[in-house]
Design a protein around this motif. Structure first.
Motif, PDB file in Angstrom:
ATOM      1  N   LEU A   1      50.778  37.052  30.098  1.00  0.00           N
ATOM      2  CA  LEU A   1      50.178  37.404  28.800  1.00  0.00           C
ATOM      3  C   LEU A   1      48.654  36.675  28.681  1.00  0.00           C
ATOM      4  CD1 LEU A   1      49.891  38.859  26.233  1.00  0.00           C
ATOM      5  CD2 LEU A   1      51.344  36.921  25.388  1.00  0.00           C
ATOM      6  N   ALA A   2      47.671  37.042  28.315  1.00  0.00           N
ATOM      7  CA  ALA A   2      46.381  36.314  28.347  1.00  0.00           C
ATOM      8  C   ALA A   2      46.139  36.239  26.729  1.00  0.00           C
ATOM      9  CB  ALA A   2      45.292  36.800  28.935  1.00  0.00           C
ATOM     10  N   SER A   3      45.676  35.123  26.151  1.00  0.00           N
ATOM     11  CA  SER A   3      45.411  35.307  24.770  1.00  0.00           C
ATOM     12  C   SER A   3      44.110  34.317  24.712  1.00  0.00           C
ATOM     13  CB  SER A   3      46.280  34.430  24.058  1.00  0.00           C
ATOM     14  OG  SER A   3      46.622  33.210  24.296  1.00  0.00           O
ATOM     15  N   GLY A   4      43.099  34.679  23.939  1.00  0.00           N
ATOM     16  CA  GLY A   4      41.903  34.237  23.479  1.00  0.00           C
ATOM     17  C   GLY A   4      41.513  34.337  21.926  1.00  0.00           C
TER      18      GLY A   4
ATOM     19  N   ILE B   1      39.686  40.551  25.909  1.00  0.00           N
ATOM     20  CA  ILE B   1      40.316  40.029  27.145  1.00  0.00           C
ATOM     21  C   ILE B   1      40.887  41.463  27.847  1.00  0.00           C
ATOM     22  CG2 ILE B   1      40.127  37.634  27.233  1.00  0.00           C
ATOM     23  CD1 ILE B   1      42.893  37.754  26.268  1.00  0.00           C
ATOM     24  N   VAL B   2      40.518  41.740  29.093  1.00  0.00           N
ATOM     25  CA  VAL B   2      41.007  42.895  29.840  1.00  0.00           C
ATOM     26  C   VAL B   2      41.437  42.479  31.303  1.00  0.00           C
ATOM     27  CG1 VAL B   2      40.652  45.289  30.544  1.00  0.00           C
ATOM     28  CG2 VAL B   2      39.679  44.366  28.544  1.00  0.00           C
ATOM     29  N   PHE B   3      42.655  42.587  31.639  1.00  0.00           N
ATOM     30  CA  PHE B   3      42.797  42.555  33.108  1.00  0.00           C
ATOM     31  C   PHE B   3      42.632  43.597  34.099  1.00  0.00           C
ATOM     32  CE2 PHE B   3      46.354  39.473  31.412  1.00  0.00           C
ATOM     33  CZ  PHE B   3      46.390  38.727  32.503  1.00  0.00           C
ATOM     34  N   ALA B   4      41.850  43.315  35.085  1.00  0.00           N
ATOM     35  CA  ALA B   4      41.939  44.380  36.133  1.00  0.00           C
ATOM     36  C   ALA B   4      43.148  45.031  36.576  1.00  0.00           C
ATOM     37  CB  ALA B   4      41.089  43.911  37.591  1.00  0.00           C
TER      38      ALA B   4
ATOM     39  N   THR C   1      42.158  39.826  38.662  1.00  0.00           N
ATOM     40  CA  THR C   1      41.036  39.189  37.663  1.00  0.00           C
ATOM     41  C   THR C   1      41.255  39.802  36.227  1.00  0.00           C
ATOM     42  OG1 THR C   1      39.593  41.212  38.160  1.00  0.00           O
ATOM     43  CG2 THR C   1      39.316  39.292  39.595  1.00  0.00           C
ATOM     44  N   LEU C   2      40.382  38.712  35.349  1.00  0.00           N
ATOM     45  CA  LEU C   2      40.394  38.990  33.758  1.00  0.00           C
ATOM     46  C   LEU C   2      39.142  38.837  33.509  1.00  0.00           C
ATOM     47  CD1 LEU C   2      42.342  39.103  31.351  1.00  0.00           C
ATOM     48  CD2 LEU C   2      41.787  36.795  31.148  1.00  0.00           C
TER      49      LEU C   2
ATOM     50  N   VAL D   1      29.615  38.074  28.944  1.00  0.00           N
ATOM     51  CA  VAL D   1      30.709  38.380  29.558  1.00  0.00           C
ATOM     52  C   VAL D   1      31.052  37.778  31.025  1.00  0.00           C
ATOM     53  CG1 VAL D   1      32.049  40.433  30.677  1.00  0.00           C
ATOM     54  CG2 VAL D   1      30.560  40.764  28.659  1.00  0.00           C
ATOM     55  N   ARG D   2      32.336  37.285  31.046  1.00  0.00           N
ATOM     56  CA  ARG D   2      33.138  36.542  32.258  1.00  0.00           C
ATOM     57  C   ARG D   2      33.909  37.073  33.065  1.00  0.00           C
ATOM     58  NH1 ARG D   2      30.678  30.801  31.233  1.00  0.00           N
ATOM     59  NH2 ARG D   2      29.588  30.910  29.186  1.00  0.00           N
TER      60      ARG D   2
END
Length: 216
Positions: A117-120, A150-153, A158-159, A168-169
């Motif tokens: 899980l990614a959080s920003g 944030i979006v996963f490939a 990659t994120l 945008v990174r």
């Protein structure tokens, strides 16, 4: 010849604890989850949107983001209270509280395999969490302002992130390193989308424009 169908709006409840801050459909489309201003999370059956099937009081402050894991078993919620909660998606039972952000958590994304899980958020960081163990795997540093999306490939390797620092990174999920950064001259980047095949991306900015680019 094709035919355009118009459908009337379904009856819907009102109130929602002061306002609606976030929404997400379950992967199977059977339920809708709503994050509210008062910190509560409401779950509805899609076929009967008039009353909630469950009300979960998870946070002390507005719920900025809600996200289902791709396999549908988990629900993640993020809030002004700087925390991320992992719940059982069926019954709303809390499983893990993920603490680490130093400011409001704005966005969430599950990896395609549901393991990460990614959080920003407002602290300009992106945090990667091991879902099974509730542990922080990495902190992605580089943004200098609020991370808004944030979006996963599709392959999960990659994120991509959009930030109010006007960039945008793209990040390597395995190493936690930044692969590239784009300044598309659209002002603060508010939103981001990745095509299902992962080959095209789009971002919306504060200057009222949208930029679309080939990922490769």
């Amino acid at each position: 010849r094709g035919r355009l169908q118009y459908r009337r709006e379904r009856p819907s409840p009102r109130g929602f604890g002061g306002g609606v801050w976030s929404l997400a459909f379950a992967p199977d489309g059977r339920s809708l989850v709503v994050g509210c201003t008062n910190g509560s999370v409401l779950q509805f059956w899609t076929r009967d949107i008039t009353r909630p099937r469950g009300v979960f009081k998870e946070h002390a402050w507005p719920v900025n983001a809600v996200a289902f894991s791709p396999e549908g078993g988990l629900l993640a919620t993020a809030s002004h209270d700087r925390s991320v909660h992992l719940l059982d998606a069926e019954w709303g039972r809390e499983q893990i509280v993920l603490a680490g952000h130093s400011d409001w958590v704005r966005c969430l994304a599950f990896s395609p395999d549901s393991q990460t899980l990614a959080s920003g958020g407002e602290d300009a960081t992106i945090r990667l969490w091991d879902v099974a163990h509730g542990k922080e795997k990495a902190i992605l540093l580089g943004h200098t302002a609020s991370v808004r999306q944030i979006v996963f490939a599709p392959d999960g390797r990659t994120l991509t992130s959009a930030s109010w620092d006007e960039t945008v990174r793209v990040w390597d999920v395995t190493t936690g390193c930044q692969r590239m950064a784009f300044d598309w001259k659209i002002g603060r980047a508010h939103c981001l989308a990745l095509a299902p095949d992962g080959m095209t991306a789009a971002a919306g900015g504060h200057d009222h424009s949208i930029v679309v680019w080939d990922v490769e």
